[in-house]
Each structure stands twice: as C-alpha cells, then as structure tokens.
Design an enzyme around this catalytic site. Sequence first.
Site, mmCIF file in Angstrom:
data_model
loop_
_atom_site.group_PDB
_atom_site.id
_atom_site.type_symbol
_atom_site.label_atom_id
_atom_site.label_comp_id
_atom_site.label_asym_id
_atom_site.label_seq_id
_atom_site.Cartn_x
_atom_site.Cartn_y
_atom_site.Cartn_z
ATOM 1 N N TYR A 89 -6.688 -79.937 8.185
ATOM 2 C CA TYR A 89 -7.679 -79.380 7.000
ATOM 3 C C TYR A 89 -9.257 -79.632 7.279
ATOM 4 C CZ TYR A 89 -8.271 -81.217 1.967
ATOM 5 O OH TYR A 89 -8.673 -81.034 0.188
ATOM 6 N N GLU A 137 -5.021 -69.406 8.070
ATOM 7 C CA GLU A 137 -5.350 -70.583 8.971
ATOM 8 C C GLU A 137 -5.230 -70.497 10.627
ATOM 9 O OE1 GLU A 137 -3.111 -73.849 8.215
ATOM 10 O OE2 GLU A 137 -3.083 -74.015 6.240
ATOM 11 N N ARG A 157 0.268 -73.631 -6.276
ATOM 12 C CA ARG A 157 -0.432 -74.443 -6.585
ATOM 13 C C ARG A 157 -0.224 -75.676 -7.344
ATOM 14 N NH1 ARG A 157 -3.638 -74.976 -1.916
ATOM 15 N NH2 ARG A 157 -4.661 -72.934 -1.212
ATOM 16 N N ARG A 213 -12.014 -83.648 -8.185
ATOM 17 C CA ARG A 213 -12.227 -83.939 -7.984
ATOM 18 C C ARG A 213 -14.402 -84.060 -8.230
ATOM 19 N NH1 ARG A 213 -8.924 -84.957 -4.570
ATOM 20 N NH2 ARG A 213 -10.594 -84.541 -2.492
ATOM 21 N N GLU A 245 -9.578 -71.325 -3.802
ATOM 22 C CA GLU A 245 -11.234 -71.544 -3.120
ATOM 23 C C GLU A 245 -11.755 -69.529 -4.800
ATOM 24 O OE1 GLU A 245 -12.715 -72.816 0.336
ATOM 25 O OE2 GLU A 245 -10.306 -72.612 0.357
ATOM 26 N N THR A 252 6.061 -71.123 6.219
ATOM 27 C CA THR A 252 4.665 -70.896 7.366
ATOM 28 C C THR A 252 4.871 -69.214 8.165
ATOM 29 O OG1 THR A 252 4.376 -73.064 6.411
ATOM 30 C CG2 THR A 252 3.281 -72.144 8.269
ATOM 31 N N LYS A 276 4.284 -76.313 -0.193
ATOM 32 C CA LYS A 276 4.145 -75.992 1.336
ATOM 33 C C LYS A 276 5.169 -75.438 1.957
ATOM 34 C CE LYS A 276 -0.628 -77.053 1.834
ATOM 35 N NZ LYS A 276 -1.832 -75.906 1.291
ATOM 36 N N GLN A 294 2.365 -78.155 -6.339
ATOM 37 C CA GLN A 294 1.108 -78.809 -4.950
ATOM 38 C C GLN A 294 0.851 -79.992 -6.353
ATOM 39 O OE1 GLN A 294 -1.257 -76.962 -2.396
ATOM 40 N NE2 GLN A 294 -2.009 -78.886 -1.732
ATOM 41 N N TYR A 311 2.120 -83.364 -5.376
ATOM 42 C CA TYR A 311 0.816 -84.081 -4.552
ATOM 43 C C TYR A 311 0.547 -85.944 -3.758
ATOM 44 C CZ TYR A 311 -3.712 -84.368 -5.223
ATOM 45 O OH TYR A 311 -5.532 -84.594 -5.777
ATOM 46 N N ASP A 348 -0.090 -79.655 10.306
ATOM 47 C CA ASP A 348 -1.141 -79.208 9.664
ATOM 48 C C ASP A 348 -2.390 -79.850 9.040
ATOM 49 O OD1 ASP A 348 -2.233 -76.166 8.523
ATOM 50 O OD2 ASP A 348 -1.445 -77.430 6.391
ATOM 51 N N HIS A 358 -13.695 -76.031 2.767
ATOM 52 C CA HIS A 358 -12.592 -75.723 2.328
ATOM 53 C C HIS A 358 -12.339 -77.433 1.657
ATOM 54 C CE1 HIS A 358 -8.286 -75.649 1.424
ATOM 55 N NE2 HIS A 358 -7.723 -76.354 2.310
ATOM 56 N N THR A 411 -6.716 -74.205 5.933
ATOM 57 C CA THR A 411 -7.489 -72.967 5.796
ATOM 58 C C THR A 411 -9.107 -72.980 6.095
ATOM 59 O OG1 THR A 411 -5.925 -73.148 3.676
ATOM 60 C CG2 THR A 411 -8.001 -71.957 3.342
ATOM 61 N N GLU A 463 -2.641 -69.623 2.998
ATOM 62 C CA GLU A 463 -4.140 -70.184 3.429
ATOM 63 C C GLU A 463 -4.313 -69.091 4.574
ATOM 64 O OE1 GLU A 463 -3.196 -74.004 3.727
ATOM 65 O OE2 GLU A 463 -4.452 -74.398 1.578
ATOM 66 N N ASP A 513 -0.152 -70.610 5.754
ATOM 67 C CA ASP A 513 1.047 -71.328 4.841
ATOM 68 C C ASP A 513 0.867 -71.051 3.631
ATOM 69 O OD1 ASP A 513 0.998 -74.153 4.519
ATOM 70 O OD2 ASP A 513 -1.430 -74.801 4.117
#
Lengths: 436, 436
Positions: free
Chosen positions: A139, A211, A247, A153, A384, A267, A263, A250, A254, A137, A144, A370, A209, A243
């Site tokens: 990114y 994708e 959350r 962050r 999001e 899928t 995850k 995660q 993670y 997968d 996203h 995503t 997600e 996907d």
Amino acid sequence: MNETHDPRRISWVESAQGTTDFPIQNLPFGVFRSDGRGDPRVGIAIGDQIVDVSACAHLGRLGESAATAAAVCDLPVLNHLMELGREHWSALRREVSLLLTADSPAFRADSRLGEKILVPKSEAELLLPVRVGDYTDFYASVHHATNVGSMFRPDNPLLPNYKWLPIGYHGRASSIVPSGTPVRRPQGQLKDPNSDAPVFAPTRGLDYEMEVGCFVGGGNALGNSVPIEAAEERMFGLCLVNDWSARDIQTWEYQPLGPFLAKNFATTVSPWVVTLEALEPFRIPAFERASGDPAPLPHLDSRANRERGGVDVTVEVSLCTAGMRDAGLPEQRVSRGRMADLYWTLAQMFAHHTSNGCNFQPGDLFATGTISGPGKDARGCLLELTWRGAEPLTLPTGETRKFLEDGDEVIMRGYCERPGTARIGFGECRGVVLPA
Amino acid sequence: MNETHDPRRISWVESAQGTTDFPIQNLPFGVFRSDGRGDPRVGIAIGDQIVDVSACAHLGRLGESAATAAAVCDLPVLNHLMELGREHWSALRREVSLLLTADSPAFRADSRLGEKILVPKSEAELLLPVRVGDYTDFYASVHHATNVGSMFRPDNPLLPNYKWLPIGYHGRASSIVPSGTPVRRPQGQLKDPNSDAPVFAPTRGLDYEMEVGCFVGGGNALGNSVPIEAAEERMFGLCLVNDWSARDIQTWEYQPLGPFLAKNFATTVSPWVVTLEALEPFRIPAFERASGDPAPLPHLDSRANRERGGVDVTVEVSLCTAGMRDAGLPEQRVSRGRMADLYWTLAQMFAHHTSNGCNFQPGDLFATGTISGPGKDARGCLLELTWRGAEPLTLPTGETRKFLEDGDEVIMRGYCERPGTARIGFGECRGVVLPA
C-alpha cells in the site's frame, strides 16, 4: 553499469530496432507455448519475437553459468531459473544479449540463426510466467492511501503507522492469472448504508488497481531476516499487476481483518518479467520525505536505498468499452502514474516483509499497491479517479463510468525512458470484464 | 454411516486397542520419514504405529480405486492423493481399515503382516503433510471476536458484518511448519501508546491461537462458486493449528489492511489429518443463533448445514515453561474449548470463500480462527485468557505469564468423544519459543 544497457547495442532482430517495448537492452523473461510446437517453456522477448532459450542452449555456445541456467528453461515456469540465483540468470541474460547483437559471431557464422532460436510472438501464447507460492500486496503510495483514507475517514485520512512501515497484507496466489484472461464480475455481500441487511449480488463497484509487482528470485530461510542492503540481490524482476477490486464487497467485509473476497477473485499480471538489471539505468533516489515525516527506522534505511532505491517506471491505464469497440474507437488512456511517487521502495518492502523472519521463496510475488501520484490524472484506480463515483469519467462514446461495466477492457502499460538510454517497456497487462 | 466407525471393530495392532488418539476408527493421513529407510511418504496412524501405505499397495490386496490412491502415496505430500478425489481417498481408508481389522484375511494369512506394513512412530519423523498453496484464516468464534473486540473497541466489540459473513483473511503459506518445529520470537515495530515513535525490537506480546484447520481436497475452477451443499465433499480432513501471533506488532500494523507480520512468522500444524469421514459420528447441528441474530443469507444456509454442519471437537492448550521442565513438572493445561462454540461452520466458510469465484486448490488450508467459548477456561489464546495481560496466569512453579516467554512450549490437543462411539484424537501440535 552492465554492458547489456549500452544504448548503442543493436540487434540483428529487425523488430527490436524501432519503437518497441523490447529492444535488446530489455530482454525480459516469460513463459510461452508456440502453436503446436512443444511444451510451455522459458522465453525472452526481443522486438516482436521470442527467444526460445532451450533452443539457444542447443547451439552449444553458452558459457557454463548461462548453460546451467538455460538447462532449466525447458520448464513451464521461471521458478527453477530463479532458484539458481542471480549469478546464473544474469549470465544467461548477458549471453543472450551477445547472441542477439548485430555483430554476434554466432549470427555472422549462421544467417539462419533466427529460424533456430526465434518464435514470432504472433504464433505463441504467453502463459503465467511463475508459479507464485505466496502473494503480498503493499500500500506504498501515500497519495493512494491519503485519497482512499479521506473518503472513508475524512478527519483522519492517513493512519499513524503509515509513514513508519510499509503497510501490506497477504493476497491470494491461486487466482493470479496472466494478461488476457477474462475476469468474471464477482458476486458478494453488499450492504447499502440505508439498509439494515446486506444482499448477495454481483458487485456494483468493480475496479482495477494499477500496480507494479516484484518477483522474488532468491528466498530466505524461515527465522532469518534479510537486511535492506541484501534485498535487491534477491529480486528477479518486475511486472505489471492489476489488483482487481470490488469496492462494495470491500467496504462491508474489510473490518477488522482487511480485504478478502473483494480482491481474491482475480489478480492479473503481465507476461514479461523485466529484470532488475534491465532497470539499472532507471534507478532514482527513494521518495523524498517531507520535513516532519519521520526518518525510516534503521532496518528500513540504507545509503544505497536513499540514493538509488526508486525505479522510474511510468504506468498507464487505458479503458476500452464494448461500445467503443463497436464504434471502432481506440482505447482511451485514463491515467498515467509513476513508481517514483511511491513512499516506500521495493527494498524497504522486502526488508520489512522479512524483518520478523517470514520466509520468501523463489517465485513469490509482492506488489506495490495502487500507484497514484499527486495529480488527478495520476490516480491509479477508478475509486480515486471518479472520487467514489462522484465524478464519473466520460468516454469518447459519451458513455460514463463510475466503476467498470461488463465488457470493459482494462489495459495497463509500463515503460522507462530517459535521455541517453534505450527506452524499455513492460508490454501489456489486459483483462476484459465478463458478466457475473 | 460408514462401517469404518463401527466401535466394535478392533485392530490386530495392539497399541490401537487401548487409550490412543488413533484407534482403527480414526486412521488419519500424514507424511513420515522412517529413520534411514527411504524417502518421505504417506502414512496412516494406527496406535503407536504408522501404516506405510506404499507397502500396503505392494501386498496386491487393494481394489482398483484404493490401489490408484495408494499409487501416489510414495510421494512426500498428500496433495496428489487429495487431487484424486473423495472416491479414491475414501476407498483407500476403507480398505486399510479392513486390512488392520483383527479378522482381516490378510492378517490371518500372514502373521508377519505388521513387519511388512508398519513403522513404529518412535522410529519415524512426521513432516508437514501437505504442500499448502494458499492459507486462509477465519475468525469464526463469536466469543473470541467479542472478547478481542471489547478490549480494542469497548463500545462496539462486535462489528456489524460479523453475524452476516465469516470474516477471514489470507495468511502466509510459506511459514507453515509441522508440530515440533521451534518458533523464533519475531522482531517487529512496536509502539508504546505513550511514545511518539515505534521501536524495532523483539515482540513482548507473543501469543498462540488455538485453531482447527481444514485441508481442501477437491478444488474449484476460478470463477465457479461452490454451493454450500457441495462444500463438504471437497474437504479432505482437519488438523490442529497454532496461529502464533505477536500482539504488539499486530496492534501497530493492522489498520487498515489487517494482520501481516504479526502472524506470518510461523503457523504450526499437527502432522495427522483426520478425515471428515472419521469425524462423521461427531457431527452436530450448526451453532444455534440467538433470537435477534440474522438468519444466514441463502448461499450460507442449507438444511444439512443446520442439522449437521458442526463438528464436536474438543481442543486443549497446555503450557510447559523451561522452569517447569527444570523442576520436572508436567505441562499445565490452561484452556479447553469446543469447535461447537464456533458461530460459522466449515461449510459456510468454504461456500463464502468461493462465493466470489475464488478458486481453492487441493492442499489449500483454511483455519477457523481462535476457538474460544463462553467461559474463561475456554479462551483459546493468552490475549483473552490474561485479558491483555491484566490477569496473568500462574503456573505450578509460581511463574506468571501475560504472554509467552522464551523456552515456553505450547502443546495443543484435540479429540472427539461421545457415548457409543470410539474416541478419536488429533495427536499433538507443539512448538517451543526460541529467543529472538
């Protein structure tokens, strides 16, 4: 340009002539089982019908290359067809296109041709089309990555590596399921920021997600990189990918090694694989980098990639809750995004993936990550769309959603359209959430 | 306790009687091809010989359960044997043990039995024993996690989740290779901290990681967790794993989604799978948590796990450089670690992995992560041993190593020994570094 795209080409299959994801210009591959008639085998979608490829082979009208391809289509996965290479799968699709054309000699000679080679989709079950060896997968959407990064962050949303390489990670192949498979809400360790200890409980942050996935047709030997110029020749085709993500699991798990149980519980992939050939009319330049963005390093750059590395697929996500179904309300579209908004192209992902000598095998799957665009309505996951739950969605029943609830069904669709060409679609990628 | 461990049991195979990794108490499974004699098939190691399991079946002396197991041993992978379940693979190992015992009726009746069922290892090639569907790598050594963490995050070496759950990530199944396969130095993006931009170049931080892998024998359906109490029943056996790593690629790529190209260029496994049954005499309590460490949450805890969740395997890493080979010098041992130092047990990893419903399939592999202990000589990778290159190793030729150089061979070994039991070993896991 391949003649299979000719927008004037019309099929004698009536349902392929009107509004459909599967006109004669598409002809995606899948695997189906028809009610009570034989083992799972390879099919090609046309309108509301499935071409039974093995049955086509029995007509004795296929050329050598297509016949070789058709000979592995009585098997329950596309891997064997993929292994044969582009020459064969391309010849097969081209000859099936001719067979289905309104002025096909085979159809003119035999008015009962449809009964021999078609199976109504309504009488068939669509299965997982490929035995996936490894699943990766990426990114690839900078929107996203920036959105998610700014939640976690705020001072440093996009990490310094992002614009230099397509970030990716390995996902779980065993839990890839075909569209329509219900998805059980996973349990996992969740830690409230105000609590000292995690608890083990059903996720409260279940998300989808949106994708697009790319199935590898031709692989490479371990230790041998594939140059970006040679990457697309090895791609069989694309599908839609959900996907599913938890959350809260995660967030807690993670670091430092990436997403894992958040995850790998499921899928979902759409059942029809749209070939790169069918997508030819919809190729567009790669993402235009902003001034100040670094140029790709040479192994991630080519003229062909700059000029035609993108694919202009539009993807849509709809939701339908149990409450909406009870009220007889239709599903509600919640986002519409575009693959064109991806920072990295499929060829860049492929070349990067093999740049260290890692080997792809026929049937491997890699997904884009995503697909989100610059606008709010182009955000491809609830994290999001609801900004981590701060801005819940309101649905036609008055229900609100921060994340998915039990009974919610997620429906993904994708399509390509452009003036002067036939619109082609990906069909659906669906899944309903079961309680933990 | 299973009678196959009886230290008094002696085999009529002479090479199994002296110093060997493979006495009659071990009997690990593998897949071999004998020079010019038939297709790859399942074998069992005994001394310097391989038992051809299919040939055993032809003797007509196996009971029903073992015969069912032997019937799938003419295949080139162990997956089919694994799928049959513990009852069958256990019966097969038990009956082969009897067949190889010095007082075996079969041997007494036929002094040429050895010629019928044994193949000398020197005349065989050992292959990858399993078709690995999915490969997961854990991070179960708290010493390793603390060492590595303190290099990258001196103020915060161990992240807050570490003692609550076994951190893991998905690795690449396609690039798993058997011992003896040379490993090409990967290229990748490397970024010098003093430079503005990365370069694409051969890694300058090639490393090994000494791990133990566990092959899943019995899987679970998607959506169904496996309780910790039921996890070990589903484990087939253990092997040695070299999780080759490129530290400079890893440093630049790994945030935020974890290691990817830094790891997926090759993972080497030893050819013999030592069954959990053979390891029974070496079971020990799970890692003793320090006061202040959290108790495991209930789904990661059981009395059996606390009392016997550990496995007392000692693992050793040796290096042999081209210079040492040229000088006729033997390999040099650089570390010796113990699985007993792992913070998490195999059963905890298994239970955690399925706790969200993720499905294991027969032949899936999960590895422990680098096995490091509290002492410097127990550090299972060069990153730790040389403290990121600050304290290079000196070898008998006077050569020094921060990371691996071309021509270096890494040799891993593992064994279990305990007074009153027969010592059993894992054989070797080897790989030599080829230039980029």
